[in-house]
Write a protein that holds these residues in place. Structure first.
Motif, mmCIF file in Angstrom:
data_model
loop_
_atom_site.group_PDB
_atom_site.id
_atom_site.type_symbol
_atom_site.label_atom_id
_atom_site.label_comp_id
_atom_site.label_asym_id
_atom_site.label_seq_id
_atom_site.Cartn_x
_atom_site.Cartn_y
_atom_site.Cartn_z
ATOM 1 N N ASN A 1 -23.292 -4.990 56.014
ATOM 2 C CA ASN A 1 -23.742 -6.370 56.184
ATOM 3 C C ASN A 1 -23.759 -7.032 54.817
ATOM 4 O OD1 ASN A 1 -25.316 -4.761 58.495
ATOM 5 N ND2 ASN A 1 -25.040 -6.885 59.164
ATOM 6 N N VAL A 2 -23.152 -8.216 54.712
ATOM 7 C CA VAL A 2 -23.164 -8.959 53.457
ATOM 8 C C VAL A 2 -23.959 -10.240 53.642
ATOM 9 C CG1 VAL A 2 -20.975 -8.007 52.653
ATOM 10 C CG2 VAL A 2 -20.966 -10.095 54.012
ATOM 11 N N LEU B 1 -24.935 -0.266 48.555
ATOM 12 C CA LEU B 1 -25.936 -1.334 48.560
ATOM 13 C C LEU B 1 -25.922 -2.130 47.263
ATOM 14 C CD1 LEU B 1 -28.918 0.536 50.256
ATOM 15 C CD2 LEU B 1 -27.245 -1.012 51.299
ATOM 16 N N ASN B 2 -26.102 -3.448 47.407
ATOM 17 C CA ASN B 2 -26.226 -4.401 46.298
ATOM 18 C C ASN B 2 -24.923 -4.595 45.509
ATOM 19 O OD1 ASN B 2 -29.019 -4.706 46.900
ATOM 20 N ND2 ASN B 2 -29.421 -2.804 45.788
ATOM 21 N N THR B 3 -23.804 -4.171 46.096
ATOM 22 C CA THR B 3 -22.505 -4.382 45.459
ATOM 23 C C THR B 3 -21.949 -5.748 45.854
ATOM 24 O OG1 THR B 3 -22.011 -2.013 45.517
ATOM 25 C CG2 THR B 3 -20.147 -3.525 45.238
ATOM 26 N N PRO B 4 -21.581 -6.590 44.886
ATOM 27 C CA PRO B 4 -20.957 -7.874 45.225
ATOM 28 C C PRO B 4 -19.496 -7.690 45.586
ATOM 29 C CG PRO B 4 -21.148 -7.665 42.843
ATOM 30 C CD PRO B 4 -21.788 -6.438 43.429
ATOM 31 N N MET B 5 -19.015 -8.476 46.535
ATOM 32 C CA MET B 5 -17.617 -8.408 46.959
ATOM 33 C C MET B 5 -16.927 -9.735 46.660
ATOM 34 S SD MET B 5 -17.991 -6.422 50.627
ATOM 35 C CE MET B 5 -16.213 -6.125 50.721
ATOM 36 N N GLU B 6 -15.733 -9.654 46.099
ATOM 37 C CA GLU B 6 -14.965 -10.862 45.828
ATOM 38 C C GLU B 6 -14.515 -11.511 47.132
ATOM 39 O OE1 GLU B 6 -14.370 -12.366 43.066
ATOM 40 O OE2 GLU B 6 -14.819 -10.911 41.470
ATOM 41 N N ARG B 7 -13.940 -10.712 48.008
ATOM 42 C CA ARG B 7 -13.447 -11.189 49.299
ATOM 43 C C ARG B 7 -13.810 -10.135 50.350
ATOM 44 N NH1 ARG B 7 -7.226 -12.689 47.443
ATOM 45 N NH2 ARG B 7 -7.748 -14.365 45.941
ATOM 46 N N PRO B 8 -14.865 -10.353 51.111
ATOM 47 C CA PRO B 8 -15.303 -9.337 52.072
ATOM 48 C C PRO B 8 -14.222 -8.882 53.049
ATOM 49 C CG PRO B 8 -16.996 -10.993 51.794
ATOM 50 C CD PRO B 8 -15.795 -11.493 51.047
ATOM 51 N N ASP B 9 -13.278 -9.758 53.368
ATOM 52 C CA ASP B 9 -12.214 -9.353 54.288
ATOM 53 C C ASP B 9 -11.149 -8.490 53.614
ATOM 54 O OD1 ASP B 9 -13.300 -10.658 56.512
ATOM 55 O OD2 ASP B 9 -12.427 -12.568 55.901
ATOM 56 N N GLU B 10 -11.235 -8.354 52.299
ATOM 57 C CA GLU B 10 -10.367 -7.450 51.538
ATOM 58 C C GLU B 10 -11.289 -6.489 50.784
ATOM 59 O OE1 GLU B 10 -7.894 -9.842 49.023
ATOM 60 O OE2 GLU B 10 -6.784 -10.735 50.690
ATOM 61 N N PRO B 11 -11.753 -5.443 51.450
ATOM 62 C CA PRO B 11 -12.895 -4.657 50.955
ATOM 63 C C PRO B 11 -12.555 -3.689 49.828
ATOM 64 C CG PRO B 11 -12.093 -3.734 53.000
ATOM 65 C CD PRO B 11 -11.283 -4.986 52.771
ATOM 66 N N VAL B 12 -11.983 -4.196 48.749
ATOM 67 C CA VAL B 12 -11.632 -3.344 47.612
ATOM 68 C C VAL B 12 -12.860 -2.607 47.098
ATOM 69 C CG1 VAL B 12 -10.774 -3.327 45.244
ATOM 70 C CG2 VAL B 12 -9.689 -4.805 46.945
ATOM 71 N N GLU B 13 -13.978 -3.314 47.006
ATOM 72 C CA GLU B 13 -15.180 -2.722 46.413
ATOM 73 C C GLU B 13 -15.732 -1.587 47.272
ATOM 74 O OE1 GLU B 13 -14.725 -7.014 45.189
ATOM 75 O OE2 GLU B 13 -14.737 -5.927 47.103
ATOM 76 N N ASN C 1 -6.102 -9.873 44.850
ATOM 77 C CA ASN C 1 -7.565 -9.945 44.865
ATOM 78 C C ASN C 1 -8.094 -9.934 43.429
ATOM 79 O OD1 ASN C 1 -10.410 -9.155 45.082
ATOM 80 N ND2 ASN C 1 -9.955 -8.706 47.216
ATOM 81 N N PRO C 2 -8.985 -10.885 43.082
ATOM 82 C CA PRO C 2 -9.519 -10.926 41.709
ATOM 83 C C PRO C 2 -10.401 -9.734 41.355
ATOM 84 C CG PRO C 2 -10.627 -12.537 43.118
ATOM 85 C CD PRO C 2 -9.482 -12.007 43.903
ATOM 86 N N ALA C 3 -10.672 -8.845 42.337
ATOM 87 C CA ALA C 3 -11.437 -7.635 42.022
ATOM 88 C C ALA C 3 -10.655 -6.715 41.086
ATOM 89 C CB ALA C 3 -11.800 -6.893 43.310
#
Length: 604
Positions: free
Chosen positions: A36-37, A560-572, A190-192
């Motif tokens: 969940n984001v 937990l508590n990880t920021p995502m650049e683009r949630p639909d591209e879940p690199v993180e 992705n900028p990640a």
């Protein structure tokens, strides 16, 4: 209820948007992850599901314990050998069998070769593309790439501008063909992704080099164990005889020519981990200097049995020690005893198994594997097509092992934190020198307590451990040669091979410092047959669902508590989960739903 405070100190919030990653790829086995984001695209809840059925323990009941290693070794083809080794150690522990020193050293070399090989394959071929953008490497200046290589890994011979230009041209031809293979479906815009084109080109070149090298080091397993994957083992020693001056036609697979071949492969491994692998991880980490996420349980609770403990010989002082750390207190190391039913227990409150009392855990010697697949009322979808899982109910084929009731992270990072805290000079030197190099490149001042309990720290620990193993296996080789020169050629002890020599009942445990963390096999023998067999493998610890108290496991905590650049591209998400190198095939073994015979092989 959307907000939950877990007993092990994590705050979960299920109110945000749900992101589903199914399957999580570039791992061994089948895994699903849901998070969940919040409105800022920060992960506030995580749910990890093992989606394969566990049941190998059922298959082993009633079989000859001397054959168990051949069954459990097939748990996985990536961590090949570590389950066989744990199995023969469990049987030897139960029957009080002492193996010859030569057998001990050969097993050690096989285990450390596996460790090195698994770590290299993990980083370059399963994890590197979470950090490295090979498409961006087309923009690199080969001369600047050569300069970066000279800065980070100056002793690597493949470092000229011409070499990197050739790699870039090969990559360009490959990408322009439209057949991207492993590079297909990447989130390359992705900028990640943060590496410079030159760093991307350098890492991609080493990706290709590692492909060639990894097939060479496993030849050590073919020399000692006859094949790879799944080399041969045996209760009481190793199945390879020594004839130091003979030829292979004489029937003994180990002569001096073969042993020198083994040494050459080990020296190649030593050079690569020193000159390429560790420098690459440090160089990549310098571009992600502010990305200190993914620690989870590694910042508080870590554990390991100790490097190759419960063998017949004293551990040398330079090997990795075991223990447990709780609450992030590096000043207090708790002893771990896998035979103590109060220490290690498996729970199934949120797993697709059934206990008579699911509020209690079972020690592996008393373990049960009774499947019970049911979905919670909050699950969205059907039994065969789940859209969103209900983590308040049962949601994984992985059990929940706990140490004294605590969820623990296991793996190379745990081993390095434990040994840094316990004053292992080799580990301290590795960590301190690596962080000094990273801080210089990145312009940071990270301490071990800041850098290690992170996704990057978990990745670095594997690189450091690979080189540690390369150093130790060369020491083992020299010790084996010295032992042979002293006249000792024994490789097996068959004094207790006959079941008539066994006690009516026996039990034992075998442990291995496997590539992904501590691996334990527990066996109970009765009347010459396996009465009960249970494995708790590293991904069972790390990938465990919640327990009856609500404590979450290492995978879930790390996100937990990880920021995502683009949630639909879940690199993180992939980056952190891949840093554990999950092996779902190990933690969730497969059997037929109805228990019927699946296949039969007749050997003539």
């Amino acid at each position: 209820m959307t907000q939950i405070n877990t007993p092990n100190g994590f705050n979960l919030d299920r109110s945000g948007r749900r992101i589903v990653v199914d399957p999580v790829t570039r791992i061994e086995g089948h895994m699903r992850c849901e998070v969940n984001v919040d409105d800022n695209n920060i992960i506030r809840n995580a749910v990890s599901t093992g989606t394969m059925w566990r049941g190998l323990e059922v298959i082993l009941k009633g079989r000859d314990p001397r054959d168990a290693w051949a069954f459990v070794e097939r748990i996985c083809g990536v961590c090949t050998g570590c389950h066989a080794l744990a199995s023969v150690r469990a049987v030897e522990d139960a029957l009080d069998i002492r193996i010859p020193r030569n057998a001990h050293l050969i097993r050690e070399m096989m285990a450390k070769v596996l460790q090195w090989h698994d770590h290299v394959v993990h980083f370059y071929h399963l994890h590197a593309l979470d950090w490295v953008n090979p498409v961006n490497a087309l923009r690199a200046d080969p001369r600047a790439t050569s300069q970066l290589q000279q800065l980070t890994g100056p002793n690597h011979p493949l470092s000229s501008p011409g070499y990197f230009r050739d790699v870039q041209n090969r990559l360009k031809t490959f990408i322009e063909s439209g057949q991207l293979g492993l590079f297909k479906n990447g989130y390359w815009d992705n900028p990640a992704y943060r590496l410079s084109p030159e760093a991307d080109l350098m890492a991609t070149a080493h990706y290709l080099e590692a492909l060639d090298l990894q097939k060479e080091i496993v030849k050590v397993h073919t020399v000692f164990g006859g094949k790879n994957p799944h080399p041969n083992y045996m209760v009481g020693g190793v199945p390879c005889a020594i004839n130091i001056d003979g030829d292979l036609a004489a029937g003994a697979p180990l002569n001096m020519e073969r042993l020198n071949f083994v040494r050459a492969r080990m020296e190649e491994a030593f050079a690569f981990s020193r000159n390429v692998y560790i420098p690459d991880v440090i160089a990549i980490a310098s571009f992600y200097k502010g990305w200190l996420y993914g620690g989870g349980l590694s910042a508080t609770n870590v554990m390991d049995y100790g490097d190759y403990s419960k063998v017949n010989y004293d551990k040398s002082t330079d090997q990795l020690k075991g223990g447990a750390i709780l609450g992030g207190n590096w000043n207090e190391i708790h002893e771990v005893d896998p035979t103590d039913p109060e220490q290690i227990q498996e729970f199934v409150a949120h797993s697709w198994y059934r206990y008579a009392d699911e509020s209690r855990g079972l020690h592996p010697w008393d373990g049960e594997t009774e499947h019970h697949y049911e979905l919670g009322q909050g699950t969205v979808g059907t039994r065969t097509r789940i859209e969103e899982i209900d983590e308040a109910a049962k949601y994984s084929w992985i059990k929940s092992p706990r140490w004294r009731g605590h969820a623990m992270e296991v793996g190379p990072l745990s081993r390095y934190i434990l040994n840094y805290a316990q004053g292992n000079d080799f580990v301290i030197d590795q960590v301190d020198s690596s962080l000094a190099a990273l801080n210089q490149l990145a312009g940071t001042r990270l301490t071990p307590k800041q850098a290690l309990p992170t996704t990057i720290g978990r990745t670095l620990a594997r690189a450091l451990e690979a080189h540690y193993c390369a150093s130790m296996m060369l020491d083992d080789w020299h010790e084996l040669i010295a032992n042979i020169r002293a006249g000792d050629l024994a490789t097996a002890n068959i004094e207790k091979w006959d079941p008539a020599s066994w006690p009516q009942e026996a039990r034992g445990v075998g442990m291995v410092a496997a590539p992904r963390g501590m691996n334990g096999h527990w066996i109970r023998i009765k009347d010459g047959k396996i009465e009960n067999y249970q494995c708790i493998v590293p991904t069972t610890w790390n990938g465990s669902p919640r327990d009856p108290e609500g404590n979450i496991g290492a995978f879930e905590a790390s996100l937990l508590n990880t920021p995502m650049e683009r949630p639909d591209e879940p690199v993180e998400i992939l980056r952190t989960l891949h840093s554990f190198d999950p092996c779902l095939a190990c933690s969730t073994h497969v059997m037929s739903e109805d228990g019927e015979e699946l296949s039969r092989v007749t050997v003539r």
